[in-house]
Scaffold this motif. Structure first.
Motif, PDB file in Angstrom:
ATOM      1  N   GLY A 165      -1.211   0.023  -5.044  1.00 17.64           N
ATOM      2  CA  GLY A 165      -1.659  -0.144  -3.650  1.00 17.64           C
ATOM      3  C   GLY A 165      -1.995   1.189  -3.009  1.00 17.64           C
ATOM      4  O   GLY A 165      -3.026   1.317  -2.326  1.00 17.64           O
ATOM      5  N   CYS A 224       5.583  -4.755   7.399  1.00 19.58           N
ATOM      6  CA  CYS A 224       6.139  -6.101   7.516  1.00 19.58           C
ATOM      7  C   CYS A 224       6.587  -6.596   6.151  1.00 19.58           C
ATOM      8  O   CYS A 224       6.186  -6.062   5.120  1.00 19.58           O
ATOM      9  CB  CYS A 224       5.129  -7.075   8.120  1.00 19.58           C
ATOM     10  N   ASP A 225       7.432  -7.618   6.187  1.00 18.66           N
ATOM     11  CA  ASP A 225       7.886  -8.258   4.959  1.00 18.66           C
ATOM     12  C   ASP A 225       7.036  -9.509   4.763  1.00 18.66           C
ATOM     13  O   ASP A 225       7.007 -10.382   5.636  1.00 18.66           O
ATOM     14  CB  ASP A 225       9.370  -8.626   5.104  1.00 18.66           C
ATOM     15  N   GLN A 273       7.526 -11.998   3.234  1.00 25.73           N
ATOM     16  CA  GLN A 273       8.302 -13.238   3.216  1.00 25.73           C
ATOM     17  C   GLN A 273       8.522 -13.791   4.634  1.00 25.73           C
ATOM     18  O   GLN A 273       8.971 -14.914   4.788  1.00 25.73           O
ATOM     19  CB  GLN A 273       9.665 -13.003   2.550  1.00 25.73           C
ATOM     20  N   ALA A 308       0.806  -1.231   0.000  1.00 30.90           N
ATOM     21  CA  ALA A 308       0.000   0.000   0.000  1.00 30.90           C
ATOM     22  C   ALA A 308       0.834   1.274   0.000  1.00 30.90           C
ATOM     23  O   ALA A 308       0.294   2.372  -0.036  1.00 30.90           O
ATOM     24  CB  ALA A 308      -0.938  -0.004   1.209  1.00 30.90           C
ATOM     25  N   GLY A 354       2.435   3.066  -5.874  1.00 30.35           N
ATOM     26  CA  GLY A 354       1.764   2.588  -7.084  1.00 30.35           C
ATOM     27  C   GLY A 354       0.287   2.245  -6.899  1.00 30.35           C
ATOM     28  O   GLY A 354      -0.497   3.033  -6.338  1.00 30.35           O
ATOM     29  N   SER A 375      -3.225  -9.754 -10.127  1.00 36.36           N
ATOM     30  CA  SER A 375      -2.360 -10.567 -10.985  1.00 36.36           C
ATOM     31  C   SER A 375      -1.793  -9.664 -12.081  1.00 36.36           C
ATOM     32  O   SER A 375      -1.393  -8.530 -11.806  1.00 36.36           O
ATOM     33  CB  SER A 375      -3.158 -11.748 -11.553  1.00 36.36           C
ATOM     34  N   ILE A 429       7.271  -0.046 -10.060  1.00 39.05           N
ATOM     35  CA  ILE A 429       7.714  -1.409 -10.359  1.00 39.05           C
ATOM     36  C   ILE A 429       8.514  -1.450 -11.670  1.00 39.05           C
ATOM     37  O   ILE A 429       9.323  -2.340 -11.889  1.00 39.05           O
ATOM     38  CB  ILE A 429       6.493  -2.379 -10.410  1.00 39.05           C
ATOM     39  N   GLY A 472      -2.717  -4.241 -17.214  1.00 36.08           N
ATOM     40  CA  GLY A 472      -1.703  -4.205 -18.274  1.00 36.08           C
ATOM     41  C   GLY A 472      -0.553  -3.329 -17.786  1.00 36.08           C
ATOM     42  O   GLY A 472      -0.242  -3.340 -16.599  1.00 36.08           O
ATOM     43  N   ILE A 473       0.032  -2.536 -18.688  1.00 37.53           N
ATOM     44  CA  ILE A 473       1.194  -1.719 -18.278  1.00 37.53           C
ATOM     45  C   ILE A 473       0.713  -0.417 -17.627  1.00 37.53           C
ATOM     46  O   ILE A 473       0.009   0.383 -18.250  1.00 37.53           O
ATOM     47  CB  ILE A 473       2.085  -1.387 -19.491  1.00 37.53           C
ATOM     48  N   VAL A 474       1.109  -0.247 -16.364  1.00 37.36           N
ATOM     49  CA  VAL A 474       0.684   0.915 -15.578  1.00 37.36           C
ATOM     50  C   VAL A 474       1.937   1.639 -15.084  1.00 37.36           C
ATOM     51  O   VAL A 474       2.911   0.982 -14.668  1.00 37.36           O
ATOM     52  CB  VAL A 474      -0.161   0.444 -14.363  1.00 37.36           C
ATOM     53  N   THR A 482       4.046   2.825 -12.641  1.00 37.59           N
ATOM     54  CA  THR A 482       4.317   2.741 -11.189  1.00 37.59           C
ATOM     55  C   THR A 482       5.802   2.434 -10.982  1.00 37.59           C
ATOM     56  O   THR A 482       6.489   2.025 -11.930  1.00 37.59           O
ATOM     57  CB  THR A 482       3.494   1.621 -10.523  1.00 37.59           C
ATOM     58  N   LYS A 495       2.085 -15.257 -11.558  1.00 38.60           N
ATOM     59  CA  LYS A 495       0.836 -14.500 -11.740  1.00 38.60           C
ATOM     60  C   LYS A 495      -0.247 -15.429 -12.322  1.00 38.60           C
ATOM     61  O   LYS A 495      -1.433 -15.289 -11.997  1.00 38.60           O
ATOM     62  CB  LYS A 495       1.051 -13.292 -12.654  1.00 38.60           C
ATOM     63  N   ASN A 532      -2.165  -7.115  -3.129  1.00 36.05           N
ATOM     64  CA  ASN A 532      -1.609  -6.316  -4.229  1.00 36.05           C
ATOM     65  C   ASN A 532      -0.080  -6.363  -4.306  1.00 36.05           C
ATOM     66  O   ASN A 532       0.477  -6.244  -5.395  1.00 36.05           O
ATOM     67  CB  ASN A 532      -2.084  -4.864  -4.051  1.00 36.05           C
TER      68      ASN A 532
HETATM   69  N1  LIG Z   1       2.568  -1.527 -12.824  1.00 41.94           N
HETATM   70  C1  LIG Z   1       2.237  -2.435 -13.715  1.00 41.94           C
HETATM   71  O1  LIG Z   1       2.441  -2.259 -14.927  1.00 41.94           O
HETATM   72  C2  LIG Z   1       1.600  -3.724 -13.268  1.00 41.94           C
HETATM   73  C3  LIG Z   1       1.026  -4.541 -14.250  1.00 41.94           C
HETATM   74  C4  LIG Z   1       0.431  -5.743 -13.869  1.00 41.94           C
HETATM   75  C5  LIG Z   1       0.402  -6.099 -12.540  1.00 41.94           C
HETATM   76  N2  LIG Z   1       0.977  -5.288 -11.595  1.00 41.94           N
HETATM   77  C6  LIG Z   1       0.942  -5.734 -10.209  1.00 41.94           C
HETATM   78  O2  LIG Z   1       0.435  -4.706  -9.389  1.00 41.94           O
HETATM   79  C7  LIG Z   1       0.888  -4.904  -8.056  1.00 41.94           C
HETATM   80  C8  LIG Z   1       1.362  -3.578  -7.493  1.00 41.94           C
HETATM   81  O3  LIG Z   1       2.520  -3.167  -8.208  1.00 41.94           O
HETATM   82  P1  LIG Z   1       2.796  -1.646  -8.609  1.00 41.94           P
HETATM   83  O4  LIG Z   1       2.788  -1.605 -10.073  1.00 41.94           O
HETATM   84  O5  LIG Z   1       1.910  -0.733  -7.864  1.00 41.94           O
HETATM   85  O6  LIG Z   1       4.329  -1.482  -8.179  1.00 41.94           O
HETATM   86  P2  LIG Z   1       5.001  -0.909  -6.850  1.00 41.94           P
HETATM   87  O7  LIG Z   1       4.677   0.514  -6.687  1.00 41.94           O
HETATM   88  O8  LIG Z   1       6.431  -1.316  -6.933  1.00 41.94           O
HETATM   89  O9  LIG Z   1       4.280  -1.706  -5.671  1.00 41.94           O
HETATM   90  C9  LIG Z   1       4.692  -2.937  -5.181  1.00 41.94           C
HETATM   91  C10 LIG Z   1       4.458  -2.931  -3.692  1.00 41.94           C
HETATM   92  O10 LIG Z   1       4.731  -4.245  -3.180  1.00 41.94           O
HETATM   93  C11 LIG Z   1       5.382  -4.099  -1.938  1.00 41.94           C
HETATM   94  N3  LIG Z   1       6.232  -5.241  -1.652  1.00 41.94           N
HETATM   95  C12 LIG Z   1       7.175  -5.785  -2.450  1.00 41.94           C
HETATM   96  N4  LIG Z   1       7.794  -6.790  -1.812  1.00 41.94           N
HETATM   97  C13 LIG Z   1       7.210  -6.900  -0.599  1.00 41.94           C
HETATM   98  C14 LIG Z   1       7.417  -7.748   0.520  1.00 41.94           C
HETATM   99  N5  LIG Z   1       8.369  -8.696   0.534  1.00 41.94           N
HETATM  100  N6  LIG Z   1       6.648  -7.575   1.624  1.00 41.94           N
HETATM  101  C15 LIG Z   1       5.700  -6.596   1.653  1.00 41.94           C
HETATM  102  N7  LIG Z   1       5.460  -5.757   0.627  1.00 41.94           N
HETATM  103  C16 LIG Z   1       6.217  -5.906  -0.481  1.00 41.94           C
HETATM  104  C17 LIG Z   1       6.226  -2.840  -2.072  1.00 41.94           C
HETATM  105  O11 LIG Z   1       6.445  -2.298  -0.783  1.00 41.94           O
HETATM  106  P3  LIG Z   1       7.865  -1.618  -0.407  1.00 41.94           P
HETATM  107  O12 LIG Z   1       8.080  -0.556  -1.448  1.00 41.94           O
HETATM  108  O13 LIG Z   1       7.658  -1.094   0.965  1.00 41.94           O
HETATM  109  O14 LIG Z   1       8.872  -2.738  -0.504  1.00 41.94           O
HETATM  110  C18 LIG Z   1       5.381  -1.952  -2.967  1.00 41.94           C
HETATM  111  O15 LIG Z   1       4.591  -1.042  -2.220  1.00 41.94           O
HETATM  112  C19 LIG Z   1       1.982  -5.984  -8.136  1.00 41.94           C
HETATM  113  O16 LIG Z   1       1.449  -7.214  -7.709  1.00 41.94           O
HETATM  114  C20 LIG Z   1       2.301  -6.033  -9.615  1.00 41.94           C
HETATM  115  O17 LIG Z   1       2.781  -7.303 -10.013  1.00 41.94           O
HETATM  116  C21 LIG Z   1       1.571  -4.099 -11.928  1.00 41.94           C
END
Ligand SMILES: NC(=O)c1ccc[n+]([C@@H]2O[C@H](COP(=O)([O-])OP(=O)(O)OC[C@H]3O[C@@H](n4cnc5c(N)ncnc54)[C@H](OP(=O)(O)O)[C@@H]3O)[C@@H](O)[C@H]2O)c1
Length: 248
Positions: free
Chosen positions: A15, A55-56, A58, A10, A13, A135, A186, A180-182, A184, A153, A84
């Motif tokens: 979240g 928290c992590d 993992q 959260a 991106g 996913s 990531i 799709g592609i957003v 953020t 996924k 998420n």
């Molecule tokens: N952006 C896209 O194009 C896209 C497309 C398809 C699907 N998605 C999916 O959307 C979801 C959100 O991604 P996002 O695009 O918003 O990217 P993001 O901003 O990088 O968000 C990922 C989040 O996951 C958290 N995270 C990662 N490892 C973790 C762990 N071990 N424990 C707890 N939290 C953890 C991160 O927290 P910290 O920063 O605190 O580590 C971060 O807030 C993901 O599942 C991603 O696969 C994204």
């Protein structure tokens, strides 16, 4: 009792945008993520209040401890879980390692499964609950050197449908979003200079039937739709929110 949602990942991106969308809709937000600072920033804009659960995913003992904190709070009724959080690391078949696969499995698949397992008794007791898993279109159709990410996924999609079958009779709905592609953090292009980023975005935009990549807000609104009463007869759904790219 006031309604609440738990959102993983959260702090940034999709979240973070989802937290703000639920907040606009009157929810108290449990914000889960690794970085406390990022969660604090998001909490500042959660109008109905928020609780930080850093928290992590993992680490099962950290997760258990955070979930106990939710149960100890009698003021809020948890109605929604949004799984998420995720990581995205590219690799080819040859540069793949055990570590890359293990990390994707633990964060992108076991993380959601473990958290859901802990919350099911709570939702069952109330005969009410809504789970949304995030996913990816890559889970439906892989496109590049992303074996671990795409496979896990795809597993999340299959598991969503399995849970929906098992929990429907208990009043619990389980659905899945495939973005799709957003734009953020990531993606590596997120940190590019303005000029280089425009170039990268232009390249990705050209791949989309709708001519542009998505925003975190657009995904957040779809997550809210699947979580809310607006989709009360929907479970096991796999909703692509992707500018049409899955059709190409
Ligand atoms: N952006 C896209 O194009 C896209 C497309 C398809 C699907 N998605 C999916 O959307 C979801 C959100 O991604 P996002 O695009 O918003 O990217 P993001 O901003 O990088 O968000 C990922 C989040 O996951 C958290 N995270 C990662 N490892 C973790 C762990 N071990 N424990 C707890 N939290 C953890 C991160 O927290 P910290 O920063 O605190 O580590 C971060 O807030 C993901 O599942 C991603 O696969 C994204």
């Amino acid at each position: 009792m006031k309604k609440a949602v738990l959102i993983t990942g959260a702090g940034s991106g999709i979240g973070a945008a989802t937290a703000l969308e639920f907040s606009r809709q009157g929810y108290f937000i449990y914000l889960m993520g690794r970085s406390k600072e990022k969660l604090e920033d998001v909490a500042l804009n959660c109008r109905q209040g928020a609780c930080l659960l850093s928290c992590d995913l993992q680490d099962s003992s950290q997760v258990n401890k955070r979930v106990r904190e939710i149960f100890e709070n009698p003021i809020y009724q948890l109605e929604v879980l949004v799984n998420n959080a995720g990581i995205y690391k590219t690799h080819t078949a040859e540069t793949s390692t055990d570590e890359i696969w293990r990390e994707h499995f633990e964060i992108n698949m076991l993380g959601p499964e473990r958290l859901t397992r802990l919350l099911i008794p709570y939702f069952k007791e109330r005969k009410k609950g809504s789970i949304v898993n995030v996913s990816s279109t890559l889970g439906l159709k892989p496109t590049g050197p992303t074996g671990a990410y795409s496979a896990l996924k795809a597993a999340l999609i299959n598991w969503t449908q399995n849970l929906a079958l098992e929990l429907g009779q208990c009043g619990i709905r389980v659905n899945c979003i495939c973005p799709g592609i957003v734009d953020t953090p990531i993606h590596s292009f997120h940190a590019f200079s303005a000029e280089k980023k425009q170039e990268a975005l232009g390249k990705y935009a050209g791949l989309q039937p709708l001519g542009r990549i998505g925003t975190a807000d657009e995904i957040a609104r779809s997550i809210y739709f699947l979580a809310s009463e607006a989709s009360s007869w929907t479970t096991g759904a796999i909703l692509t929110v992707d500018g049409g790219i899955n059709l190409t």
